[in-house]
Structure formats: C-alpha cells, structure tokens
Design an enzyme around this catalytic site. Structure first.
Site, PDB file in Angstrom:
ATOM      1  N   LYS A  86     -19.586  14.966  11.515  1.00 22.65           N
ATOM      2  CA  LYS A  86     -18.145  15.209  11.626  1.00 22.65           C
ATOM      3  C   LYS A  86     -17.446  14.320  10.595  1.00 22.65           C
ATOM      4  CE  LYS A  86     -14.472  15.227  15.164  1.00 22.65           C
ATOM      5  NZ  LYS A  86     -14.156  15.006  16.593  1.00 22.65           N
ATOM      6  N   SER A 108     -11.834  18.715  18.982  1.00 22.94           N
ATOM      7  CA  SER A 108     -11.601  18.587  17.564  1.00 22.94           C
ATOM      8  C   SER A 108     -12.864  18.740  16.719  1.00 22.94           C
ATOM      9  CB  SER A 108     -10.981  17.220  17.278  1.00 22.94           C
ATOM     10  OG  SER A 108     -11.875  16.173  17.668  1.00 22.94           O
ATOM     11  N   SER A 143     -13.681  16.512  22.923  1.00 20.17           N
ATOM     12  CA  SER A 143     -13.966  17.146  21.627  1.00 20.17           C
ATOM     13  C   SER A 143     -15.423  17.383  21.301  1.00 20.17           C
ATOM     14  CB  SER A 143     -13.343  16.337  20.502  1.00 20.17           C
ATOM     15  OG  SER A 143     -11.958  16.552  20.493  1.00 20.17           O
TER      16      SER A 143
END
Ligand code: GLN
Length: 483
Positions: free
Chosen positions: A76, A151, A175
């Site tokens: 990420k 997210s 997330s």
C-alpha cells in the site's frame, strides 16, 4: 500461474517448478495488461522486482528456503519505500521519494519477498471506497462500476483480480477488512502493536495497524509472519513473541465458543447479508463450534467516537505537511501564511481537508472536553464491552459490512453515509483488537464478508477458524469474470 496462492507459489519454488524471476515476469505482464481497467497501482517497480526475484532465486539455489523467498507482493502506498515514490494517495506527496524503508517493507524484503509496486489508496487512508485518491478511483474487479472498498482498495482490487497473490494494507477503522469483504478476499487487522508502524505514514496513530490482504487465511498467515514483531523504532510496538501462524491453522474447532452480538443484526443490515452470515454460522457449528448470543451495548456510539478521535489525530499528524518541512509547495508565495494556506489547500483533497477541520475543531480549547474527551470515554466503554464478551466466548462473529460494495460515486455527496458503512469494523480499532474478514457468499454478484474478532494477540485463533472454514467452503476460490 497467476491463480496460485502464496502457499502454492512457495511449494512451486521449493520444487523448482518455476523460478521467482519467471513468475515475476508473468505477473508484471498481467499487471500491464489488466491494471488499466482497475487503476490498482500508483507506481510499478519492475526493475526492483526483477532484481529481488533474481536474488531470491540465487538464495534458493544456495539452499535457503522460506515461504516468502521469491514471493511477489505489493505495498500500500503509505509504507515508505526507499528511493521510490511514497504518495499516500495524495498530491501532497506526489513527489516524495522516501529516504528509508518502513519496518514492514524491510522485514518482507529480508524474507525475500519481491515488490511489484505500490498500490492505490484513499488519500491519507481516509475513506471507505478508494475514491479520494489523487490518482483516481480504483474499480472493483467483480463489477467495474462498483467501488472496491477503502482505504486499501488498490491492494484489494489487485489481489482479487489475480494480478498478484497478496499485498500489504493498513486498517485504521476497517481499511483491510472492508475492502477484503468487497472483493472476496481474506484480510487481517492485527492487534494494535503487533506490526510496526515505523515508516507507515500516520493517519490516526492510536488506531492504525498494518496487516495482510490475500485470498486465503493460509496466505494471510504467511504474510503476517513476515510483517509482525517487536520494533524498537515504534514506541507502541509490543515486545511479545510472534507465534508460528501457519502452525496455528490446523487446530480443531470442537467446542470453540463463538459469540454473535445481537446488536449486529439491527436495522441497516442488508437482510441478504444477514442470511449469508447465518449460513457461515451454521458451517462453523458443523465443525464443532458452539454459538452464543452476546451483547455489545455501546456499539451504537462507536461511529461518532471514531469520527472525532480519528480526525483529531489526523489533524495533528498532517500538520507536518506544510510545504516547508514536508509536502507540496505552492508557486510564488507572497508570504509565510500564503505559503501555508496555498500549499495545504492545493496539496490536500476535499476529504482530507474536511477531516483536518473536524479534528482541529474537536481539539480546540472550547470543545476539547465536549468532543475529544467524551469520545475517549466512549472508546473505553467499547473496549469494556469486548472484555466482558471475551470472558464468555473465544471469537466474536458478524458481518464485516452492512451492505455490499456500492456504485462508484454513490456516496460522494454525503460523507456521513459512507462513515455509517464502517459500523462493524471500527470497534476493533477503538479497542485495539485483532479482526479478520473472509468470504461468505455473494449478493447481486458482489462479494460479502464475515468478520471474526478475537482477544489481544489471538491472530492465530482468527486464522485457525478462517482456515477451517475455508477447507469446508469454496467462496474464497471464486474468481471475478475477466480476471
Ligand atoms: N473508513 C474509515 C475512515 O475513513 C477507515 C479508514 C481506514 O481504516 N484507514 O476513516
């Protein structure tokens, strides 16, 4: 080749069926071909990947082993990667090349993992749909008109579309688990303090936690093994030995006490999701689990408390991005105030600005007691509810989300509508508990997740339950059409 899980890749590499370099070439080609449909990557790192793959192959040839040696992954884009853009999904950090590796990145690289790139995400990890990224929305591979969740939507979409077997992600209020649910993956948010936050760009420091996103519990065990552990660079990291997560997968569920909170099945939950959750409960009962109704009476207060605490911490964490110390700087500032205002106004997107304003307001002198302190008290009540529940049960089970993935743009004009979708996930962050989401079926062709929560440091128990469930169900093996 792209259908293999991490566990299958590890076996294939050990048996010399293929090399890490070959596999890396295949996946890089697949990403180039298919990612334009999804937008799941912000940066690709083919040169780094191929050199890491070659190095891993050489280590294997020298007799080294390990489940992550030569395994392709992605990070990420809020994990700092030395010399590589680390954007956090924001214009603010569009030009930022991190000067060092996050602990998670360094540990996985040392274990031999191959980094294919950095995945798309909501700006500064604020969101539940991956629509607030400066680099554009990510699409859900199960239906390109729907969001993949957020997210960590880039990591989720990429793994679900078989662009790679697993990826790192972070979970401040859901997330990891929510995008796992929306894309038919297994995702684990560890106990707060289990995985180092050093080099992980902070959203809300007391809630943020890194963890794995993969297709199976078995793969989450492998990736978590490489991520977890004490880190003296992170003052909230906990010095607790890391168990062998793969060894925990095979325990029997006979007599396992599963608590199902009655508050989870109130208004707001899609009844079709409720049915699927009940099916997964029946499945676990067949494996020997004993079901008990429990109560989490303060759950209804968790969303308002979270949406005070998280923005409060964010407003403080994001103050460093001022165009001087860090981040985008505006052109030709007239004076210092103009520099701050325009750099922050241009660098941050609308959702991030909204959270900074809410947070600064909640922390301001006249409102601190009424909002921030009150929210912290609710946080304690939420934690106490869990402590009481875990006196009676070993695991808490329920839906991960009240609804399946919504259409792109559907909640853009109403941020509170999106906040309400976090109802089942944020309590684990407020309490610091580990949680896992795993595939439980489909509604209108869109995946649904079932969430498991466990006491502190019982990640092994979560993985055990999920693995046994996955040995007896096939939801997690379903592949989105076109991928
Ligand atoms: N949806 C939540 C938020 O927007 C959680 C995000 C996260 O876990 N990073 O704050």
């Amino acid at each position: 080749m792209h259908h293999m899980t991490l566990a299958e890749i590890a076996r294939g590499l050990a048996d010399k069926k293929f090399s890490s370099e070959e596999l890396t070439q295949v996946l890089l080609a697949r990403i180039a071909q298919l990612d334009p449909k999804l937008n799941s990557f912000i940066s690709l790192t083919p040169e780094l990947a191929l050199s890491q793959a070659k190095a891993a192959d050489a280590r294997r040839a020298n007799g080294e082993g390990g489940a992550l040696l030569g395994a392709p992954i992605a990070h990420k884009d809020l994990f700092c990667t030395q010399g590589i853009r680390t954007s956090c999904g924001s214009k603010m950090l569009d030009n930022f090349k991190a000067p060092y590796d996050a602990t998670v990145v360094a540990k996985l690289a040392a274990a031999g993992a191959v980094t294919l790139g950095k995945t798309n995400m909501d700006e500064f990890a604020m969101g539940s749909a991956n629509e607030s990224s400066y680099y554009g929305a990510v699409k859900n591979p199960w239906n390109l008109e729907h969001v993949p969740g957020g997210s960590s939507g880039g990591s989720a979409a990429a793994v679900a579309a078989r662009l790679l077997p697993a990826a790192t992600a972070t979970d401040t209020g859901g997330s990891i688990r929510q995008p796992a649910a929306f894309t038919n993956l297994t995702g684990l948010k560890p106990t707060y303090g289990r995985v180092s936050r050093w080099g992980m760009i902070a959203y809300a420091s007391s809630l943020d936690q890194g963890g794995p996103l993969a297709r199976t519990a078995e793969d989450c065990a492998i990736l978590l093994q490489g991520m977890a552990g004490f880190d003296p660079n992170d003052s909230t990291s906990i010095d607790e030995p890391v168990p062998d997560y793969s060894a925990s997968l095979n325990g029997s569920l006979q007599g396992l006490r599963i608590g199902v909170p009655k508050e989870y099945f109130g208004a707001g939950l899609d009844p079709r999701i409720a049915d699927l959750i009940h099916n997964s409960i029946k499945e676990l009962e067949k494996l020997g689990a004993v079901i008990k109704e429990i109560s989490l009476p303060n759950m209804q207060h968790a969303i308002p408390a979270y949406y005070v605490i998280a923005p409060a911490e964010a407003s403080s964490n994001l103050s460093r991005f001022d165009g001087v110390r860090f981040g985008h700087r505006c052109e030709n500032p007239e004076n210092l105030i103009d520099l701050y205002k325009r750099s922050r106004g241009e660098g941050f997107g609308a959702e991030v600005q909204r959270r900074i304003m809410v947070g600064a307001y909640a922390l301001s002198a006249g409102y601190y007691d009424a909002y921030y302190l009150k929210a912290q008290k609710i946080r304690r009540l939420v934690k106490n509810d869990f402590m009481a529940a875990f006196n009676e049960v070993d695991i808490i089970l329920g839906p991960t989300t009240p609804n399946p993935a919504w259409k792109l743009g559907a909640k853009n004009s109403d941020p509170v509508a999106a906040y309400l979708e976090d109802v089942y996930t944020i309590t684990a962050n407020l309490a610091g508990l580990p949680g896992l989401s795993m595939p439980a079926g489909f509604v209108d062709g869109l995946p649904v997740g079932v969430q498991l929560l466990a006491p502190y440091f019982q990640e092994g128990r979560l993985l055990n339950v999920a693995h046994q469930y996955q040995l007896n169900t096939d939801w997690h093996t379903r592949t989105p059409t076109g991928f």
